[in-house]
Scaffold this active site. Structure first.
Site, mmCIF file in Angstrom:
data_model
loop_
_atom_site.group_PDB
_atom_site.id
_atom_site.type_symbol
_atom_site.label_atom_id
_atom_site.label_comp_id
_atom_site.label_asym_id
_atom_site.label_seq_id
_atom_site.Cartn_x
_atom_site.Cartn_y
_atom_site.Cartn_z
ATOM 1 N N LYS A 158 2.996 -16.392 -4.856
ATOM 2 C CA LYS A 158 2.798 -15.022 -4.151
ATOM 3 C C LYS A 158 1.338 -15.198 -3.174
ATOM 4 C CE LYS A 158 -0.795 -13.596 -7.211
ATOM 5 N NZ LYS A 158 -1.964 -12.988 -6.687
ATOM 6 N N THR A 203 -0.091 -8.225 -3.503
ATOM 7 C CA THR A 203 -0.962 -9.289 -2.892
ATOM 8 C C THR A 203 -0.745 -9.533 -1.673
ATOM 9 O OG1 THR A 203 -0.666 -10.541 -5.154
ATOM 10 C CG2 THR A 203 -1.958 -11.799 -3.309
#
Length: 329
Positions: A187, A244
């Protein structure tokens, strides 16, 4: 429970603050000056300057002393320091679990943390990974957070999971160590891409497409390595990715924004003052995907920007000019 947290960066410090109300916590750092400063001011001025450290947190630069009475060890170092810290641990009681919270690959080896732990820890030491959508600042201030604790033998970590779960921390369990680790590592790469997209003012549509196709890339590599599809749709996959890629507290997103603004990688990393794990992870992921013949165009594009001198706009043009295809993993 007596919990030793190894690594006094933002995440290790936040976990110490969150757990100190329910447990005896020792927070260790290799930097004696950092520890001395925390003892004097009761703040971690380098990583979480706005958070007061509870008096009951014991601060230490002595690793053997920090783990001597521990019933649980949490390793919160960056991925690059994970092996060296495990090597320094004194003889471990086989009943003391070791759980890591780092998100990334070991530089140069393409190994995930569980592979490093397998090489460095005795076979009888219970072990696992704790991950999920979690900004350190929010955890330290007591905002609700849900995490996943993964171990190949979840029964061995039942007591650890119960100790971590409570207050504003909700801890789920999983047996998919590979999937949980990959979601946490990959991620960061996609978040750099999302930051670049936002920095180039490509809009919300483009960001949503990047996140969605990012899930596809994470899943492709994860399935090739033995992860479970359900994991990539859960907290440590989709959940951590959304956080994120969209949250301004994300160092990797901030890095992407600044790359889009024309700053050099070296200047950005100095300004951030914290490790952005996506930088080193990108190169390892690119090598791993190539070796496994897994198509990861977003990761490849980020690697070109970080390491091959290609401009963000040129990379975007290349991505948009790819052949039309059916939507799938």
């Amino acid at each position: 429970m007596n919990i030793a947290i190894l690594g006094a960066g933002a995440w290790g410090t936040a976990l110490a603050v969150a757990l100190a109300s329910r447990h005896e916590v020792t927070l260790w750092a290799r930097d004696a000056d950092l520890v001395a400063g925390m003892k004097a001011a009761r703040i971690n001025s380098r990583y979480l300057p706005d958070i007061t450290l509870p008096e009951r947190i014991v601060l230490s630069a002595d690793l053997p002393a920090a783990v001597a009475q521990a019933g649980l060890i949490l390793v919160a170092t960056p991925s690059g320091a994970f092996r060296s810290v495990l090597k320094q641990l004194p003889g471990l009681n086989q009943r003391v679990p070791v759980i890591w919270v780092c998100k990334g690959f070991e530089t140069g080896t393409m190994k995930l943390p569980h592979q490093v732990a397998q090489e460095e820890l005795p076979d009888n030491v219970p072990r696992g990974v704790l991950s999920g959508p979690s900004f350190a600042q929010e955890v330290a201030t007591g905002l609700p957070t849900a995490l996943t604790l993964a171990a190949s033998d979840t029964s061995a970590l039942r007591e650890a999971a119960a100790a971590l779960h409570g207050g504003r921390l909700r801890v789920y369990t999983s047996n998919d160590v590979i999937g949980v680790e990959l979601g946490g590592a990959l991620k960061n790469v996609i978040a750099i891409a999302a930051g670049i997209s936002d920095g180039l003012h490509f809009g919300h549509n483009a960001r949503a497409a990047l996140i969605t196709r990012g899930v596809a890339e994470i899943s492709r590599l994860g399935l090739a390595l033995g992860g479970q599809m359900e994991t990539f749709m859960g907290l440590t996959g989709m959940g951590d990715l959304i956080l994120t890629c969209t949250g301004d507290l994300s160092r990797n997103r901030q890095l992407g924004l600044r790359l889009a603004g024309g700053e050099s990688l070296e200047v950005i990393l100095r300004a951030l003052g914290h490790i952005a794990e996506g930088v080193t992870t990108t190169r390892e992921v690119d090598r791993l995907a190539t070796s496994l013949d897994v198509d990861m165009p977003i990761a490849r594009a980020v690697c070109q920007i970080l390491y091959e001198g290609v401009s963000p706009r040129a990379v975007v043009d290349d991505l948009l000019s790819r052949d039309r295809k059916e939507e799938s993993l």
